[in-house]
Motif scaffolding. Structure first.
Motif, PDB file in Angstrom:
ATOM      1  N   ASP A 243       9.545  16.603  -7.574  1.00 56.39           N
ATOM      2  CA  ASP A 243      10.168  16.557  -8.900  1.00 56.39           C
ATOM      3  C   ASP A 243       9.351  17.401  -9.879  1.00 56.39           C
ATOM      4  N   ASP A 244       9.944  18.465 -10.363  1.00 57.55           N
ATOM      5  CA  ASP A 244       9.253  19.354 -11.298  1.00 57.55           C
ATOM      6  C   ASP A 244       9.527  18.998 -12.761  1.00 57.55           C
ATOM      7  N   SER A 245      10.200  17.876 -13.006  1.00 58.87           N
ATOM      8  CA  SER A 245      10.629  17.579 -14.371  1.00 58.87           C
ATOM      9  C   SER A 245       9.639  16.727 -15.158  1.00 58.87           C
ATOM     10  N   TRP A 246       8.722  16.044 -14.474  1.00 55.14           N
ATOM     11  CA  TRP A 246       7.837  15.148 -15.217  1.00 55.14           C
ATOM     12  C   TRP A 246       6.724  15.944 -15.897  1.00 55.14           C
ATOM     13  N   THR A 247       6.252  15.396 -16.991  1.00 55.69           N
ATOM     14  CA  THR A 247       5.246  16.079 -17.796  1.00 55.69           C
ATOM     15  C   THR A 247       4.102  15.129 -18.119  1.00 55.69           C
ATOM     16  N   GLY A 248       3.050  15.671 -18.732  1.00 56.84           N
ATOM     17  CA  GLY A 248       1.945  14.850 -19.205  1.00 56.84           C
ATOM     18  C   GLY A 248       1.112  14.268 -18.082  1.00 56.84           C
ATOM     19  N   GLN A 249       0.372  13.236 -18.426  1.00 53.17           N
ATOM     20  CA  GLN A 249      -0.515  12.576 -17.479  1.00 53.17           C
ATOM     21  C   GLN A 249      -0.286  11.075 -17.536  1.00 53.17           C
ATOM     22  N   GLY A 250      -0.445  10.420 -16.420  1.00 48.92           N
ATOM     23  CA  GLY A 250      -0.211   8.986 -16.413  1.00 48.92           C
ATOM     24  C   GLY A 250      -0.597   8.353 -15.090  1.00 48.92           C
ATOM     25  N   GLN A 251      -0.468   7.032 -15.048  1.00 53.10           N
ATOM     26  CA  GLN A 251      -0.794   6.254 -13.861  1.00 53.10           C
ATOM     27  C   GLN A 251       0.469   5.591 -13.322  1.00 53.10           C
ATOM     28  N   VAL A 252       0.503   5.428 -12.005  1.00 52.64           N
ATOM     29  CA  VAL A 252       1.634   4.780 -11.347  1.00 52.64           C
ATOM     30  C   VAL A 252       1.085   3.647 -10.484  1.00 52.64           C
ATOM     31  N   PRO A 253       1.042   2.411 -11.021  1.00 55.33           N
ATOM     32  CA  PRO A 253       0.583   1.280 -10.207  1.00 55.33           C
ATOM     33  C   PRO A 253       1.556   1.046  -9.053  1.00 55.33           C
ATOM     34  N   LEU A 254       1.013   0.744  -7.886  1.00 55.27           N
ATOM     35  CA  LEU A 254       1.834   0.533  -6.698  1.00 55.27           C
ATOM     36  C   LEU A 254       1.447  -0.790  -6.050  1.00 55.27           C
ATOM     37  N   VAL A 255       2.399  -1.713  -6.035  1.00 50.43           N
ATOM     38  CA  VAL A 255       2.144  -3.031  -5.452  1.00 50.43           C
ATOM     39  C   VAL A 255       3.457  -3.545  -4.872  1.00 50.43           C
ATOM     40  N   SER A 256       3.375  -4.353  -3.847  1.00 50.46           N
ATOM     41  CA  SER A 256       4.572  -4.904  -3.214  1.00 50.46           C
ATOM     42  C   SER A 256       5.225  -5.939  -4.137  1.00 50.46           C
ATOM     43  N   PRO A 257       6.440  -6.366  -3.824  1.00 53.93           N
ATOM     44  CA  PRO A 257       7.106  -7.374  -4.657  1.00 53.93           C
ATOM     45  C   PRO A 257       6.576  -8.787  -4.450  1.00 53.93           C
ATOM     46  N   ASP A 258       5.573  -8.967  -3.616  1.00 51.17           N
ATOM     47  CA  ASP A 258       5.077 -10.299  -3.264  1.00 51.17           C
ATOM     48  C   ASP A 258       4.095 -10.844  -4.297  1.00 51.17           C
ATOM     49  N   THR A 259       4.006 -12.158  -4.343  1.00 53.43           N
ATOM     50  CA  THR A 259       2.951 -12.847  -5.103  1.00 53.43           C
ATOM     51  C   THR A 259       2.318 -13.865  -4.162  1.00 53.43           C
ATOM     52  N   LEU A 260       1.603 -13.356  -3.185  1.00 54.83           N
ATOM     53  CA  LEU A 260       1.037 -14.193  -2.134  1.00 54.83           C
ATOM     54  C   LEU A 260      -0.454 -14.404  -2.332  1.00 54.83           C
ATOM     55  N   THR A 261      -0.911 -15.614  -2.080  1.00 55.63           N
ATOM     56  CA  THR A 261      -2.340 -15.870  -1.957  1.00 55.63           C
ATOM     57  C   THR A 261      -2.761 -15.523  -0.530  1.00 55.63           C
ATOM     58  N   PRO A 262      -4.065 -15.456  -0.245  1.00 59.54           N
ATOM     59  CA  PRO A 262      -4.478 -15.236   1.144  1.00 59.54           C
ATOM     60  C   PRO A 262      -3.912 -16.273   2.114  1.00 59.54           C
ATOM     61  N   GLU A 263      -3.813 -17.518   1.667  1.00 61.85           N
ATOM     62  CA  GLU A 263      -3.215 -18.535   2.529  1.00 61.85           C
ATOM     63  C   GLU A 263      -1.731 -18.254   2.751  1.00 61.85           C
ATOM     64  N   GLY A 264      -1.054 -17.722   1.719  1.00 60.11           N
ATOM     65  CA  GLY A 264       0.338 -17.338   1.877  1.00 60.11           C
ATOM     66  C   GLY A 264       0.496 -16.164   2.826  1.00 60.11           C
ATOM     67  N   VAL A 265      -0.429 -15.222   2.767  1.00 60.66           N
ATOM     68  CA  VAL A 265      -0.422 -14.099   3.701  1.00 60.66           C
ATOM     69  C   VAL A 265      -0.553 -14.610   5.132  1.00 60.66           C
TER      70      VAL A 265
END
Length: 291
Positions: A190-212
């Motif tokens: 994509d050549d359309s975005w400009t400037g500088q920024g961050q893109v956080p990446l995380v799964s949709p889960d809300t798991l604790t280690p015990e949940g994992v």
């Protein structure tokens, strides 16, 4: 021209694969081109050498419209910060020297990690250095890789235990590497975005280690329980696996920061990536376990 570093690595390989069905020409930096699959070698331009070599970077970035930048880990590196900043500084010089317009780099999720957070702080310093080029820049900020569970397969198989150094009742941030690669491919094309920024990446889960551990148990159809290990045990294990003292301490400092909640803010506010943990376990972890 799209230039990709670490094309045989866990993320870089998937970035290359994702770009090959497009129209943009792809150039890769490869220390050992023989490690590229024949299908990839036949369809990309290869600059042989290390991304840590300034001369190689200067050659590879000629005519580049966009660069994918990643500094892979090296547990033998004597100085964790220099391991990240030395090649990144050389990359910044090549980016500026050749007028590269867009850069997509892999950094890390986390807030307040500028100091005393080990590997996270080193990644943040590299992100800041890259932003200083003035190029259009996106820092991909992933949580912990789901693929790190591959290191646990023997313990899961032989003992029915998931060993992690994370507080049992704290939500852990996870991401599939394929989602990191997919976001990189999207931004590189994509050549359309400009400037500088961050893109956080995380799964949709809300798991604790015990949940994992519970999800792993259900998908693998065998009992798996969670057992927290101490930071001292984490350090000892890293040293046993040939990490040096500096790298082992950086792992400990990173884990302490994670347990203190440095992922929490971005985890709450990030747009969830597509791959959920259960889906990843069914599609990736279970076949690896059975193999």
């Amino acid at each position: 021209m799209l230039v990709i570093t670490t094309p045989t690595g866990q993320i870089g390989r998937q970035v290359v694969d994702g770009l090959l069905d497009g129209e943009e020409p792809v150039r890769v930096i490869a220390r050992d081109p023989a490690r590229l699959s024949p299908a990839v070698r036949d369809r990309v331009e290869v600059v042989q050498g290390s991304h840590r070599d300034p001369d190689v970077l200067m050659k590879a970035f000629v005519g580049a419209d966009a660069v994918f930048w990643l500094v892979p880990p090296d547990p033998a590196a004597p100085d964790v910060l220099a391991h990240v900043l030395d090649p990144t500084r050389a990359a910044c010089e090549a980016i500026a020297g050749h007028g590269v317009q867009r850069v997509v780099a892999v950094s890390t999720m986390g807030r307040g990690i500028e100091k005393n957070a080990g590997l996270l702080s080193a990644a943040q310093a590299g992100e800041d250095l890259m932003a200083g080029t003035g190029a259009r820049f996106r820092a991909l900020r992933p949580a912990g890789f789901m693929e790190n569970l591959f290191r646990q397969l023997d313990a899961i198989r032989d003992r029915g235990v998931l060993f992690w150094p994370y507080t049992a009742d704290r939500t852990v941030g996870l991401i599939a590497t394929r989602d990191i690669a997919a976001k990189a491919v999207e931004l590189l094309r994509d050549d359309s975005w400009t400037g500088q920024g961050q893109v956080p990446l995380v799964s949709p889960d809300t798991l604790t280690p015990e949940g994992v551990a519970q999800v792993v148990s259900e998908v693998l159809e065998r009992p798996v329980r969670y057992q927290q290990v101490s930071l001292d045990a984490l350090r000892a294990t890293a040293l046993e696996h040939r990490a040096n003292e500096a790298w082992a301490q950086a792992l400990v400092d990173m884990t302490a920061a994670q347990n203190a909640g440095v992922y929490d803010e971005e985890h709450r506010t990030a747009q969830p990536a597509p791959t959920g943990f259960r889906q990843w376990c069914e599609e990736v972890l279970r076949p690896a376990f059975l193999a």
